[in-house]
Write a protein that holds these residues in place. Structure first.
Motif, PDB file in Angstrom:
ATOM      1  N   ALA A 126       0.854  -1.189   0.000  1.00 46.79           N
ATOM      2  CA  ALA A 126       0.000   0.000   0.000  1.00 46.79           C
ATOM      3  C   ALA A 126       0.889   1.238   0.000  1.00 46.79           C
ATOM      4  N   ARG A 127       0.512   2.206  -0.802  1.00 45.22           N
ATOM      5  CA  ARG A 127       1.285   3.444  -0.878  1.00 45.22           C
ATOM      6  C   ARG A 127       0.344   4.633  -0.985  1.00 45.22           C
ATOM      7  N   LEU A 128       0.644   5.666  -0.210  1.00 46.59           N
ATOM      8  CA  LEU A 128      -0.138   6.899  -0.240  1.00 46.59           C
ATOM      9  C   LEU A 128       0.613   7.949  -1.048  1.00 46.59           C
ATOM     10  N   TYR A 129      -0.109   8.583  -1.986  1.00 48.03           N
ATOM     11  CA  TYR A 129       0.414   9.686  -2.795  1.00 48.03           C
ATOM     12  C   TYR A 129      -0.379  10.940  -2.461  1.00 48.03           C
ATOM     13  N   TRP A 130       0.322  12.063  -2.322  1.00 47.90           N
ATOM     14  CA  TRP A 130      -0.373  13.322  -2.085  1.00 47.90           C
ATOM     15  C   TRP A 130       0.363  14.439  -2.831  1.00 47.90           C
ATOM     16  N   GLY A 131      -0.398  15.462  -3.245  1.00 44.78           N
ATOM     17  CA  GLY A 131       0.233  16.542  -3.984  1.00 44.78           C
ATOM     18  C   GLY A 131      -0.733  17.668  -4.289  1.00 44.78           C
ATOM     19  N   GLY A 132      -0.201  18.750  -4.826  1.00 48.44           N
ATOM     20  CA  GLY A 132      -1.046  19.890  -5.150  1.00 48.44           C
ATOM     21  C   GLY A 132      -0.228  21.085  -5.587  1.00 48.44           C
ATOM     22  N   ASN A 133      -0.841  22.253  -5.512  1.00 52.47           N
ATOM     23  CA  ASN A 133      -0.251  23.517  -5.921  1.00 52.47           C
ATOM     24  C   ASN A 133       0.021  24.356  -4.681  1.00 52.47           C
ATOM     25  N   LEU A 134       1.275  24.782  -4.497  1.00 51.65           N
ATOM     26  CA  LEU A 134       1.671  25.557  -3.322  1.00 51.65           C
ATOM     27  C   LEU A 134       1.436  27.055  -3.480  1.00 51.65           C
ATOM     28  N   ARG A 135       1.209  27.513  -4.701  1.00 52.27           N
ATOM     29  CA  ARG A 135       1.133  28.959  -4.941  1.00 52.27           C
ATOM     30  C   ARG A 135      -0.152  29.314  -5.670  1.00 52.27           C
ATOM     31  N   VAL A 136      -1.017  30.008  -4.967  1.00 48.55           N
ATOM     32  CA  VAL A 136      -2.255  30.518  -5.583  1.00 48.55           C
ATOM     33  C   VAL A 136      -2.413  31.943  -5.052  1.00 48.55           C
ATOM     34  N   GLY A 137      -3.433  32.208  -4.207  1.00 43.57           N
ATOM     35  CA  GLY A 137      -3.519  33.501  -3.544  1.00 43.57           C
ATOM     36  C   GLY A 137      -2.537  33.592  -2.401  1.00 43.57           C
ATOM     37  N   GLU A 138      -2.083  32.459  -1.928  1.00 46.60           N
ATOM     38  CA  GLU A 138      -1.068  32.384  -0.883  1.00 46.60           C
ATOM     39  C   GLU A 138       0.051  31.461  -1.358  1.00 46.60           C
ATOM     40  N   GLN A 139       1.181  31.506  -0.676  1.00 45.38           N
ATOM     41  CA  GLN A 139       2.323  30.647  -0.987  1.00 45.38           C
ATOM     42  C   GLN A 139       2.588  29.751   0.209  1.00 45.38           C
ATOM     43  N   LYS A 140       2.461  28.447   0.015  1.00 51.08           N
ATOM     44  CA  LYS A 140       2.743  27.508   1.094  1.00 51.08           C
ATOM     45  C   LYS A 140       4.229  27.145   1.094  1.00 51.08           C
ATOM     46  N   PRO A 141       4.805  26.843   2.270  1.00 59.19           N
ATOM     47  CA  PRO A 141       6.224  26.513   2.355  1.00 59.19           C
ATOM     48  C   PRO A 141       6.533  25.132   1.793  1.00 59.19           C
ATOM     49  N   ALA A 142       7.552  25.063   0.936  1.00 62.30           N
ATOM     50  CA  ALA A 142       7.884  23.791   0.288  1.00 62.30           C
ATOM     51  C   ALA A 142       8.340  22.738   1.277  1.00 62.30           C
ATOM     52  N   GLN A 143       8.867  23.142   2.451  1.00 56.95           N
ATOM     53  CA  GLN A 143       9.344  22.138   3.404  1.00 56.95           C
ATOM     54  C   GLN A 143       8.218  21.281   3.962  1.00 56.95           C
ATOM     55  N   ASP A 144       6.962  21.696   3.749  1.00 56.63           N
ATOM     56  CA  ASP A 144       5.832  20.881   4.203  1.00 56.63           C
ATOM     57  C   ASP A 144       5.360  19.885   3.142  1.00 56.63           C
ATOM     58  N   ASN A 145       5.999  19.875   1.971  1.00 58.49           N
ATOM     59  CA  ASN A 145       5.592  18.933   0.928  1.00 58.49           C
ATOM     60  C   ASN A 145       5.699  17.492   1.390  1.00 58.49           C
ATOM     61  N   GLU A 146       6.719  17.187   2.181  1.00 63.34           N
ATOM     62  CA  GLU A 146       7.013  15.807   2.552  1.00 63.34           C
ATOM     63  C   GLU A 146       6.148  15.285   3.689  1.00 63.34           C
ATOM     64  N   ARG A 147       5.294  16.125   4.279  1.00 62.70           N
ATOM     65  CA  ARG A 147       4.548  15.751   5.476  1.00 62.70           C
ATOM     66  C   ARG A 147       3.050  15.733   5.215  1.00 62.70           C
ATOM     67  N   GLY A 173       2.792  29.052 -13.973  1.00 59.00           N
ATOM     68  CA  GLY A 173       2.089  29.807 -12.946  1.00 59.00           C
ATOM     69  C   GLY A 173       1.773  29.026 -11.696  1.00 59.00           C
ATOM     70  N   ALA A 174       2.223  27.767 -11.621  1.00 53.47           N
ATOM     71  CA  ALA A 174       1.932  26.915 -10.473  1.00 53.47           C
ATOM     72  C   ALA A 174       3.225  26.499  -9.780  1.00 53.47           C
ATOM     73  N   ASP A 175       3.093  26.055  -8.560  1.00 54.49           N
ATOM     74  CA  ASP A 175       4.191  25.519  -7.757  1.00 54.49           C
ATOM     75  C   ASP A 175       3.742  24.114  -7.346  1.00 54.49           C
ATOM     76  N   ALA A 176       3.988  23.144  -8.223  1.00 50.45           N
ATOM     77  CA  ALA A 176       3.350  21.825  -8.127  1.00 50.45           C
ATOM     78  C   ALA A 176       4.267  20.812  -7.458  1.00 50.45           C
ATOM     79  N   PHE A 177       3.665  19.887  -6.715  1.00 48.82           N
ATOM     80  CA  PHE A 177       4.461  18.836  -6.090  1.00 48.82           C
ATOM     81  C   PHE A 177       3.659  17.549  -5.954  1.00 48.82           C
ATOM     82  N   GLN A 178       4.384  16.438  -5.810  1.00 48.97           N
ATOM     83  CA  GLN A 178       3.814  15.160  -5.378  1.00 48.97           C
ATOM     84  C   GLN A 178       4.825  14.459  -4.478  1.00 48.97           C
ATOM     85  N   ALA A 179       4.321  13.894  -3.375  1.00 46.47           N
ATOM     86  CA  ALA A 179       5.123  13.096  -2.459  1.00 46.47           C
ATOM     87  C   ALA A 179       4.406  11.780  -2.215  1.00 46.47           C
ATOM     88  N   SER A 180       5.125  10.797  -1.646  1.00 44.00           N
ATOM     89  CA  SER A 180       4.492   9.504  -1.373  1.00 44.00           C
ATOM     90  C   SER A 180       5.233   8.760  -0.278  1.00 44.00           C
TER      91      SER A 180
END
Length: 369
Positions: A126-147, A173-180
């Protein structure tokens, strides 16, 4: 802006950081993850080639649970309600906000979906994948991508850390990520039922790129009552716009005539109504290529913000928005007219218009008995 995930996470952990290349195959299910946090942030790369994460030849199959982590603000009716109900709309049309269903003041986003396993099944991976866009009206910190936080059926949240390279791409125009991360031990011990995933590192607001994000839990299982199948899972992080997209191939399958199966995908920022994206399957000798589609995913628009599947492959989720506004986690049926006898099957996901990213492909294909 809400507090960062690192400030909000609870101390219990599942998962441990391992500096493993994304393309390294997983030969066998890992043991239950260790209980200590990572000592350093997960490494990141702007693009990760697709490679096999898991493969097994066994009686059984693959199921998945998935949900989105962002949606339009419900205080903007009626357009938002129409989009959530399935109207043709895209995330860039809306001021977007977090999905949050857990009534926990310590989380700012959460959603839930059911893992449904046939009776008598044993989880093998079993593996969990999560991801999204960090930059829209606000900018989320990239160091939280892994958590991220995950709660099993009836359980409490546990911190989950990425155990491989995180895909992180700033483009279009996006700040995209995926972690698992591997969650075999958790799902094997907890069994079927509703899983809740919270604190996916997605941004809220409005921009041309739009807010989007979500999670998918892929579960391979063994069950002696089911056919012998090739079970395969690939992952990576590949931008799709104006490119041929990732391609994965199964070799040495020795497919019987009239075989059947399924294929699933996870992709980010596909817009409903923007045509030019496809998932194709190539098999047989001479080779024949067919573009997949179904009632939820029209031909030429498979990246259309849906969490879909054939009967039994789309379990309950909360919320259950028909238009997930930029998150796709879909399962397609592979009928006997698609998988012709032969020893190679190829899958290709591509997009000519959407500024999208591909993250996961998985298959369960009948083997020769």
């Amino acid at each position: 802006m809400r507090h960062s995930l690192g400030q909000l996470l609870r101390p219990a952990t599942v998962g441990v950081l391992a500096l493993v290349a994304m393309w390294a195959p997983c030969a066998s299910p890992a043991a239950s993850p260790a209980a200590s946090p990572a000592a350093a942030p997960a490494p990141e790369a702007s693009s990760l080639p697709f490679g096999q994460r898991y493969h097994a030849l066994q009686h059984g199959g693959i199921v998945r649970a998935a949900n989105s982590s962002a949606t339009c603000r419900t205080n903007r009716p009626p357009a938002c309600a129409g989009a959530q109900a399935g109207a043709q709309a895209v995330n860039g049309d809306f001021d977007m906000f977090y999905v949050d269903v857990d009534r926990d003041p310590n989380t700012y986003n959460s959603s839930r979906a059911e893992v449904r396993l046939p009776s008598g099944s044993r989880v093998t991976y079993a593996r969990l994948y999560w991801g999204g866009n960090l930059r829209v009206g606000e900018q989320k910190p990239a160091q939280d991508n892994e958590r991220v936080l995950i709660a099993e059926p009836g359980g409490e949240y546990k911190e989950l850390l990425a155990d491989t390279v995180v895909g992180h791409d700033v483009a279009d125009g996006a700040d995209a990520f995926q972690a698992s991360a591997d969650v075999t031990g958790l799902v094997r011990d907890s069994g079927p039922g509703p899983y809740t995933v919270a604190q996916v590192n997605v941004a809220a607001g409005r921009s041309a790129a739009g807010a989007w994000g979500g999670w998918t839990l892929v579960v391979a299982y063994e069950n002696p009552a089911e056919p012998l199948r090739h079970l395969s899972l690939w992952d990576g992080f590949a931008p799709l716009k104006s490119r041929t997209g990732p391609e994965v191939r199964l070799g040495g399958l020795d497919l019987p005539g009239g075989t059947e199966g399924l294929v699933g995908l996870v992709a980010y920022n596909g817009d409903r109504g923007t045509t030019g994206d496809s998932l194709t399957v190539t098999s047989g000798s001479p080779a024949s290529t067919v573009a997949l589609s179904d009632s939820a995913n029209p031909a030429g628009d498979v990246l259309n913000s849906t969490i879909s599947g054939p009967a039994g492959a789309a379990p309950a989720r909360v919320p259950a928005y028909s238009n997930t506004l930029g998150y796709d986690s879909d399962v397609f049926t592979l009928g006997s007219d698609l998988l012709r006898a032969g020893d190679r099957v190829g899958f290709r996901l591509s997009s000519r218009a959407d500024a999208a990213w591909a993250g996961v492909l998985f298959t369960a294909v009948d083997a020769r008995r």
